[in-house]
Design a protein around this motif. Sequence first.
Motif, PDB file in Angstrom:
ATOM      1  N   ILE A  27       0.864  -1.177   0.000  1.00  0.00           N
ATOM      2  CA  ILE A  27       0.000   0.000   0.000  1.00  0.00           C
ATOM      3  C   ILE A  27       0.902   1.228   0.000  1.00  0.00           C
ATOM      4  O   ILE A  27       1.818   1.343   0.808  1.00  0.00           O
ATOM      5  N   GLY A  28       0.643   2.147  -0.925  1.00  0.00           N
ATOM      6  CA  GLY A  28       1.427   3.372  -0.999  1.00  0.00           C
ATOM      7  C   GLY A  28       0.512   4.577  -1.057  1.00  0.00           C
ATOM      8  O   GLY A  28      -0.701   4.450  -1.164  1.00  0.00           O
ATOM      9  N   TYR A  29       1.110   5.754  -0.969  1.00  0.00           N
ATOM     10  CA  TYR A  29       0.315   6.975  -1.117  1.00  0.00           C
ATOM     11  C   TYR A  29       1.107   8.001  -1.922  1.00  0.00           C
ATOM     12  O   TYR A  29       2.334   7.915  -2.019  1.00  0.00           O
ATOM     13  N   VAL A  30       0.394   8.919  -2.523  1.00  0.00           N
ATOM     14  CA  VAL A  30       1.027   9.949  -3.350  1.00  0.00           C
ATOM     15  C   VAL A  30       0.507  11.324  -2.951  1.00  0.00           C
ATOM     16  O   VAL A  30      -0.604  11.447  -2.429  1.00  0.00           O
ATOM     17  N   ASP A  31       1.323  12.327  -3.199  1.00  0.00           N
ATOM     18  CA  ASP A  31       0.899  13.713  -3.066  1.00  0.00           C
ATOM     19  C   ASP A  31       0.517  14.162  -4.478  1.00  0.00           C
ATOM     20  O   ASP A  31       1.327  14.701  -5.219  1.00  0.00           O
ATOM     21  N   GLN A  32      -0.736  13.879  -4.837  1.00  0.00           N
ATOM     22  CA  GLN A  32      -1.208  14.139  -6.194  1.00  0.00           C
ATOM     23  C   GLN A  32      -1.131  15.622  -6.548  1.00  0.00           C
ATOM     24  O   GLN A  32      -0.771  15.985  -7.671  1.00  0.00           O
ATOM     25  N   ALA A 106     -19.347  38.410 -15.430  1.00  0.00           N
ATOM     26  CA  ALA A 106     -19.889  37.049 -15.336  1.00  0.00           C
ATOM     27  C   ALA A 106     -19.389  36.176 -16.485  1.00  0.00           C
ATOM     28  O   ALA A 106     -18.994  35.025 -16.279  1.00  0.00           O
ATOM     29  N   ASN A 107     -19.390  36.723 -17.700  1.00  0.00           N
ATOM     30  CA  ASN A 107     -18.921  35.970 -18.864  1.00  0.00           C
ATOM     31  C   ASN A 107     -17.434  35.664 -18.774  1.00  0.00           C
ATOM     32  O   ASN A 107     -16.988  34.581 -19.177  1.00  0.00           O
ATOM     33  N   ALA A 108     -16.660  36.622 -18.256  1.00  0.00           N
ATOM     34  CA  ALA A 108     -15.219  36.409 -18.110  1.00  0.00           C
ATOM     35  C   ALA A 108     -14.949  35.283 -17.118  1.00  0.00           C
ATOM     36  O   ALA A 108     -14.117  34.394 -17.378  1.00  0.00           O
ATOM     37  N   MET A 109     -15.648  35.289 -15.993  1.00  0.00           N
ATOM     38  CA  MET A 109     -15.465  34.234 -14.994  1.00  0.00           C
ATOM     39  C   MET A 109     -15.865  32.875 -15.555  1.00  0.00           C
ATOM     40  O   MET A 109     -15.171  31.879 -15.357  1.00  0.00           O
ATOM     41  N   LYS A 110     -16.976  32.840 -16.282  1.00  0.00           N
ATOM     42  CA  LYS A 110     -17.442  31.588 -16.886  1.00  0.00           C
ATOM     43  C   LYS A 110     -16.430  31.081 -17.905  1.00  0.00           C
ATOM     44  O   LYS A 110     -16.095  29.896 -17.933  1.00  0.00           O
ATOM     45  N   GLU A 111     -15.934  31.971 -18.732  1.00  0.00           N
ATOM     46  CA  GLU A 111     -14.965  31.584 -19.763  1.00  0.00           C
ATOM     47  C   GLU A 111     -13.682  31.067 -19.130  1.00  0.00           C
ATOM     48  O   GLU A 111     -13.118  30.067 -19.583  1.00  0.00           O
ATOM     49  N   LEU A 112     -13.217  31.727 -18.064  1.00  0.00           N
ATOM     50  CA  LEU A 112     -12.003  31.274 -17.380  1.00  0.00           C
ATOM     51  C   LEU A 112     -12.204  29.888 -16.769  1.00  0.00           C
ATOM     52  O   LEU A 112     -11.323  29.032 -16.875  1.00  0.00           O
ATOM     53  N   ARG A 113     -13.361  29.674 -16.128  1.00  0.00           N
ATOM     54  CA  ARG A 113     -13.638  28.359 -15.541  1.00  0.00           C
ATOM     55  C   ARG A 113     -13.672  27.272 -16.612  1.00  0.00           C
ATOM     56  O   ARG A 113     -13.103  26.193 -16.447  1.00  0.00           O
ATOM     57  N   GLU A 114     -14.377  27.559 -17.722  1.00  0.00           N
ATOM     58  CA  GLU A 114     -14.480  26.560 -18.801  1.00  0.00           C
ATOM     59  C   GLU A 114     -13.128  26.280 -19.427  1.00  0.00           C
ATOM     60  O   GLU A 114     -12.798  25.131 -19.727  1.00  0.00           O
ATOM     61  N   TYR A 115     -12.338  27.324 -19.638  1.00  0.00           N
ATOM     62  CA  TYR A 115     -11.008  27.159 -20.226  1.00  0.00           C
ATOM     63  C   TYR A 115     -10.130  26.325 -19.300  1.00  0.00           C
ATOM     64  O   TYR A 115      -9.445  25.411 -19.748  1.00  0.00           O
ATOM     65  N   TYR A 116     -10.176  26.641 -17.993  1.00  0.00           N
ATOM     66  CA  TYR A 116      -9.377  25.912 -17.016  1.00  0.00           C
ATOM     67  C   TYR A 116      -9.776  24.434 -16.994  1.00  0.00           C
ATOM     68  O   TYR A 116      -8.922  23.547 -17.036  1.00  0.00           O
ATOM     69  N   THR A 117     -11.078  24.176 -16.946  1.00  0.00           N
ATOM     70  CA  THR A 117     -11.561  22.794 -16.902  1.00  0.00           C
ATOM     71  C   THR A 117     -11.138  22.024 -18.146  1.00  0.00           C
ATOM     72  O   THR A 117     -10.663  20.887 -18.058  1.00  0.00           O
ATOM     73  N   LYS A 118     -11.289  22.657 -19.297  1.00  0.00           N
ATOM     74  CA  LYS A 118     -10.933  22.002 -20.567  1.00  0.00           C
ATOM     75  C   LYS A 118      -9.448  21.643 -20.603  1.00  0.00           C
ATOM     76  O   LYS A 118      -9.077  20.553 -21.035  1.00  0.00           O
ATOM     77  N   LYS A 119      -8.597  22.547 -20.138  1.00  0.00           N
ATOM     78  CA  LYS A 119      -7.152  22.316 -20.181  1.00  0.00           C
ATOM     79  C   LYS A 119      -6.671  21.445 -19.021  1.00  0.00           C
ATOM     80  O   LYS A 119      -5.677  20.734 -19.153  1.00  0.00           O
ATOM     81  N   PHE A 120      -7.364  21.524 -17.856  1.00  0.00           N
ATOM     82  CA  PHE A 120      -6.921  20.777 -16.686  1.00  0.00           C
ATOM     83  C   PHE A 120      -7.293  19.299 -16.772  1.00  0.00           C
ATOM     84  O   PHE A 120      -6.548  18.446 -16.282  1.00  0.00           O
ATOM     85  N   PRO A 122      -7.181  16.959 -19.201  1.00  0.00           N
ATOM     86  CA  PRO A 122      -6.150  16.034 -19.690  1.00  0.00           C
ATOM     87  C   PRO A 122      -4.898  15.980 -18.799  1.00  0.00           C
ATOM     88  O   PRO A 122      -4.234  14.951 -18.740  1.00  0.00           O
ATOM     89  N   ILE A 123      -4.612  17.064 -18.085  1.00  0.00           N
ATOM     90  CA  ILE A 123      -3.473  17.057 -17.161  1.00  0.00           C
ATOM     91  C   ILE A 123      -3.746  16.080 -16.031  1.00  0.00           C
ATOM     92  O   ILE A 123      -2.912  15.230 -15.698  1.00  0.00           O
ATOM     93  N   LYS A 124      -4.937  16.178 -15.449  1.00  0.00           N
ATOM     94  CA  LYS A 124      -5.302  15.266 -14.357  1.00  0.00           C
ATOM     95  C   LYS A 124      -5.365  13.828 -14.855  1.00  0.00           C
ATOM     96  O   LYS A 124      -4.941  12.897 -14.162  1.00  0.00           O
ATOM     97  N   GLN A 125      -5.891  13.643 -16.048  1.00  0.00           N
ATOM     98  CA  GLN A 125      -5.969  12.306 -16.651  1.00  0.00           C
ATOM     99  C   GLN A 125      -4.568  11.711 -16.807  1.00  0.00           C
ATOM    100  O   GLN A 125      -4.342  10.542 -16.499  1.00  0.00           O
ATOM    101  N   LYS A 126      -3.624  12.541 -17.248  1.00  0.00           N
ATOM    102  CA  LYS A 126      -2.246  12.084 -17.436  1.00  0.00           C
ATOM    103  C   LYS A 126      -1.637  11.654 -16.096  1.00  0.00           C
ATOM    104  O   LYS A 126      -0.966  10.623 -16.015  1.00  0.00           O
ATOM    105  N   VAL A 127      -1.887  12.438 -15.049  1.00  0.00           N
ATOM    106  CA  VAL A 127      -1.375  12.095 -13.714  1.00  0.00           C
ATOM    107  C   VAL A 127      -2.041  10.811 -13.216  1.00  0.00           C
ATOM    108  O   VAL A 127      -1.370   9.922 -12.681  1.00  0.00           O
ATOM    109  N   ASN A 128      -3.345  10.690 -13.400  1.00  0.00           N
ATOM    110  CA  ASN A 128      -4.051   9.476 -12.966  1.00  0.00           C
ATOM    111  C   ASN A 128      -3.516   8.236 -13.678  1.00  0.00           C
ATOM    112  O   ASN A 128      -3.327   7.194 -13.062  1.00  0.00           O
TER     113      ASN A 128
END
Length: 198
Positions: A27-32, A106-120, A122-128
């Motif tokens: 059993i191991g653990y990681v600092d994801q 409101a649109n700027a915040m929404k766009e930033l969230r969507e952009y972050y989610t879209k780009k993040f 595959p990064i999380k998927q790669k780490v997983n």
Amino acid sequence: MRSLTLLCLLFCLSLTVSFGQNTSEKIGYVDQQLIIERMPEFKKLNQEITLKSQQYEKVLKGKFDDYEAKSAALDKLVAGKAEQMILRDKALELDNLKKSYEEFEANAMKELREYYTKKFTPIKQKVNEAIVFAGRQKGYSFILRMDLNPDGGDMWPVVLFARDSTSNLSADIMKNLGIDSTAASARKIGIPQMLQQK
């Protein structure tokens, strides 16, 4: 306290595995979070978000400054007892500026969230995928991530990788509770478990 909790958890898990299967389980653990933060793709994403945020802030500041200037001008017109038609026109213009500011924000915040989610994603998927690969390569039965308990107190484990599903007791627990357990075995558990077998 964190290391003591982790040691107790690992000890209990190893006892459960040892008594239940009579084999030695790793059993191991990681600092994801640390792994993600060190990835060049994540650093680049943060730079992109910072740059976009700065650009949006400039636009918002311009809109706010325009609103402030026109608000001061309206106050002067009111103080000078300008005609009602002029005051209504300037008040409407001010209201439209306020709506424009709020809509852009409101649109700027929404766009930033969507952009972050879209780009993040595959990064999380790669780490997983790397966690699953390391778990299989090194012969680990479980790999955990330690998270802060949202209710306060000790850390709690999140299983990122489980070598197999033979340790899943959900069907037995549901049976003991008198719940239909036929769908329990097909359910995928956690993002890494959805990854295809390598």
